[in-house]
Write a protein that holds these residues in place. Structure first.
Motif, PDB file in Angstrom:
ATOM      1  N   LEU A   1       8.302  15.378   0.045  1.00 25.05           N
ATOM      2  CA  LEU A   1       8.825  13.875   0.082  1.00 25.05           C
ATOM      3  C   LEU A   1       8.194  13.141   1.150  1.00 25.05           C
ATOM      4  O   LEU A   1       8.447  13.205   2.502  1.00 25.05           O
ATOM      5  N   SER A   2       7.057  12.258   0.674  1.00 25.32           N
ATOM      6  CA  SER A   2       6.422  11.518   1.976  1.00 25.32           C
ATOM      7  C   SER A   2       6.076  10.245   1.521  1.00 25.32           C
ATOM      8  O   SER A   2       5.665   9.977   0.452  1.00 25.32           O
ATOM      9  N   ASP A   3       6.032   9.618   2.787  1.00 24.91           N
ATOM     10  CA  ASP A   3       5.593   7.976   2.348  1.00 24.91           C
ATOM     11  C   ASP A   3       4.175   8.112   2.732  1.00 24.91           C
ATOM     12  O   ASP A   3       3.653   8.191   3.881  1.00 24.91           O
ATOM     13  N   HIS A   4       3.268   8.158   1.861  1.00 25.48           N
ATOM     14  CA  HIS A   4       1.972   8.434   1.922  1.00 25.48           C
ATOM     15  C   HIS A   4       1.106   7.553   0.899  1.00 25.48           C
ATOM     16  O   HIS A   4       1.813   6.567   0.156  1.00 25.48           O
ATOM     17  N   THR A   5      -0.097   7.746   0.831  1.00 26.64           N
ATOM     18  CA  THR A   5      -0.878   6.981  -0.033  1.00 26.64           C
ATOM     19  C   THR A   5      -1.882   7.910  -0.731  1.00 26.64           C
ATOM     20  O   THR A   5      -1.805   9.131  -0.919  1.00 26.64           O
ATOM     21  N   ASN A   6      -3.222   7.264  -1.311  1.00 26.11           N
ATOM     22  CA  ASN A   6      -3.942   8.173  -1.916  1.00 26.11           C
ATOM     23  C   ASN A   6      -4.787   9.025  -0.973  1.00 26.11           C
ATOM     24  O   ASN A   6      -5.192  10.156  -1.237  1.00 26.11           O
ATOM     25  N   TRP A   7      -4.291   8.979   0.266  1.00 26.75           N
ATOM     26  CA  TRP A   7      -4.870   9.827   1.336  1.00 26.75           C
ATOM     27  C   TRP A   7      -4.320  11.324   1.132  1.00 26.75           C
ATOM     28  O   TRP A   7      -4.873  12.418   1.266  1.00 26.75           O
ATOM     29  N   LEU A   8      -2.971  11.548   0.734  1.00 26.99           N
ATOM     30  CA  LEU A   8      -2.317  12.608   0.497  1.00 26.99           C
ATOM     31  C   LEU A   8      -3.239  13.469  -0.536  1.00 26.99           C
ATOM     32  O   LEU A   8      -3.160  14.559  -0.560  1.00 26.99           O
ATOM     33  N   ASP A   9      -3.549  12.856  -1.736  1.00 26.61           N
ATOM     34  CA  ASP A   9      -4.172  13.461  -2.583  1.00 26.61           C
ATOM     35  C   ASP A   9      -5.582  14.082  -2.139  1.00 26.61           C
ATOM     36  O   ASP A   9      -6.178  15.189  -2.599  1.00 26.61           O
TER      37      ASP A   9
ATOM     38  N   TYR B   1       0.960  -1.279  -0.063  1.00 28.84           N
ATOM     39  CA  TYR B   1      -0.065   0.000  -0.114  1.00 28.84           C
ATOM     40  C   TYR B   1       0.859   1.279   0.050  1.00 28.84           C
ATOM     41  O   TYR B   1       0.545   2.146  -0.655  1.00 28.84           O
ATOM     42  N   ALA B   2       1.913   1.210   0.690  1.00 29.42           N
ATOM     43  CA  ALA B   2       2.735   2.341   1.065  1.00 29.42           C
ATOM     44  C   ALA B   2       3.461   2.860  -0.621  1.00 29.42           C
ATOM     45  O   ALA B   2       3.818   3.964  -0.766  1.00 29.42           O
ATOM     46  N   ASP B   3       3.801   1.680  -1.296  1.00 31.61           N
ATOM     47  CA  ASP B   3       4.377   2.086  -2.405  1.00 31.61           C
ATOM     48  C   ASP B   3       3.441   1.859  -3.883  1.00 31.61           C
ATOM     49  O   ASP B   3       3.942   1.817  -4.952  1.00 31.61           O
ATOM     50  N   GLY B   4       1.994   1.873  -3.496  1.00 28.26           N
ATOM     51  CA  GLY B   4       0.952   1.797  -4.549  1.00 28.26           C
ATOM     52  C   GLY B   4       0.866   0.776  -5.462  1.00 28.26           C
ATOM     53  O   GLY B   4       0.215   0.534  -6.228  1.00 28.26           O
ATOM     54  N   ARG B   5       1.167  -0.654  -4.777  1.00 26.85           N
ATOM     55  CA  ARG B   5       1.143  -1.849  -5.452  1.00 26.85           C
ATOM     56  C   ARG B   5      -0.050  -2.466  -4.954  1.00 26.85           C
ATOM     57  O   ARG B   5      -0.703  -3.167  -5.771  1.00 26.85           O
ATOM     58  N   VAL B   6      -0.857  -1.993  -3.923  1.00 29.48           N
ATOM     59  CA  VAL B   6      -2.138  -2.440  -3.745  1.00 29.48           C
ATOM     60  C   VAL B   6      -2.915  -1.111  -3.444  1.00 29.48           C
ATOM     61  O   VAL B   6      -2.512  -0.301  -3.132  1.00 29.48           O
ATOM     62  N   ASP B   7      -4.307  -1.184  -3.550  1.00 22.85           N
ATOM     63  CA  ASP B   7      -5.257  -0.217  -2.974  1.00 22.85           C
ATOM     64  C   ASP B   7      -5.455  -0.134  -1.480  1.00 22.85           C
ATOM     65  O   ASP B   7      -5.066  -1.042  -0.763  1.00 22.85           O
TER      66      ASP B   7
END
Length: 215
Positions: free
Chosen positions: A113-121, A55-61
């Motif tokens: 520069l952030s370890d984040h997910t779709n939440w940041l958008d 999830y952290a690097d966008g491989r899963v939702d």
């Protein structure tokens, strides 16, 4: 090193714990409490899931992340209720966004520069975060995290800045240590007053705003 020896061309800012309250950490701890778990242990467990399941690097939702958390912790709460505990705790620090804008001058660029997910958008859509930066590096979108030195190298390459001309601000000492290991300057964020002092060493002409709701 004397102030004159620094030539900072890009300042990279972390998001959670620097630009905003640590919603991920505090939210997961609260979820743990609500389900009778030891908060710090639950936080560690869910954090490792976030990184290891992709999830952290966008491989899963997001749903896949919460599903793995549910299975690991034996909880049944739905995605919407779980994510609400996280997102409600990402309280933006407006004085920090103003600080970013003051750092961002003709000679100095800024990047997130952030370890984040779709939440940041989603947080950007609500608060207009991205407009303060020349570039946003979100692990979920970039496909790499700050657990890898490659993310720091990638960010410097994209910004076309040598590591020795870049400054990274983060509240996690493991992350600042990795940045320094590739030659970047780094500031460990612990409190706003100390950031004001630390940043003055690197960018003496920048006058940061007072702490408080100034935007």
């Amino acid at each position: 090193m004397a102030i004159a020896d620094y030539d900072i061309q890009v300042v990279f800012f972390d998001f959670s714990g620097v630009l905003a309250e640590e919603g991920f950490v505090q939210g997961l701890k609260e979820i743990g409490r609500q389900h009778g778990k030891e908060p710090d242990a639950f936080l560690r467990e869910a954090t490792e899931i976030c990184y290891n399941n992709g999830y952290a690097d966008g491989r899963v939702d997001e749903h896949a992340f919460w599903q793995d958390v549910r299975e690991s912790a034996a909880i049944a709460t739905g995605d919407a209720d779980l994510r609400r505990e996280i997102l409600s705790r990402f309280v933006i620090r407006p004085w920090m966004l103003q600080a970013v804008s003051r750092v961002r001058t003709g000679a100095t660029r800024t990047a997130l520069l952030s370890d984040h997910t779709n939440w940041l958008d989603e947080l950007d859509a609500a608060h207009g975060i991205y407009r303060h930066f020349d570039r946003v590096f979100n692990s979920f979108r970039e496909g790499m995290t700050k657990r890898s030195l490659d993310f720091f190298r990638h960010a410097c390459d994209v910004m076309q800045v040598a590591p020795q001309n870049a400054l990274f601000i983060d509240d996690n000492p493991a992350n600042t240590g990795r940045a320094e290991s590739i030659g970047m300057h780094a500031v460990l964020y612990t409190a706003y007053p100390s950031l004001v002092t630390d940043l003055k060493r690197y960018l003496p002409a920048v006058v940061l705003p007072p702490e408080g709701n100034v935007c």
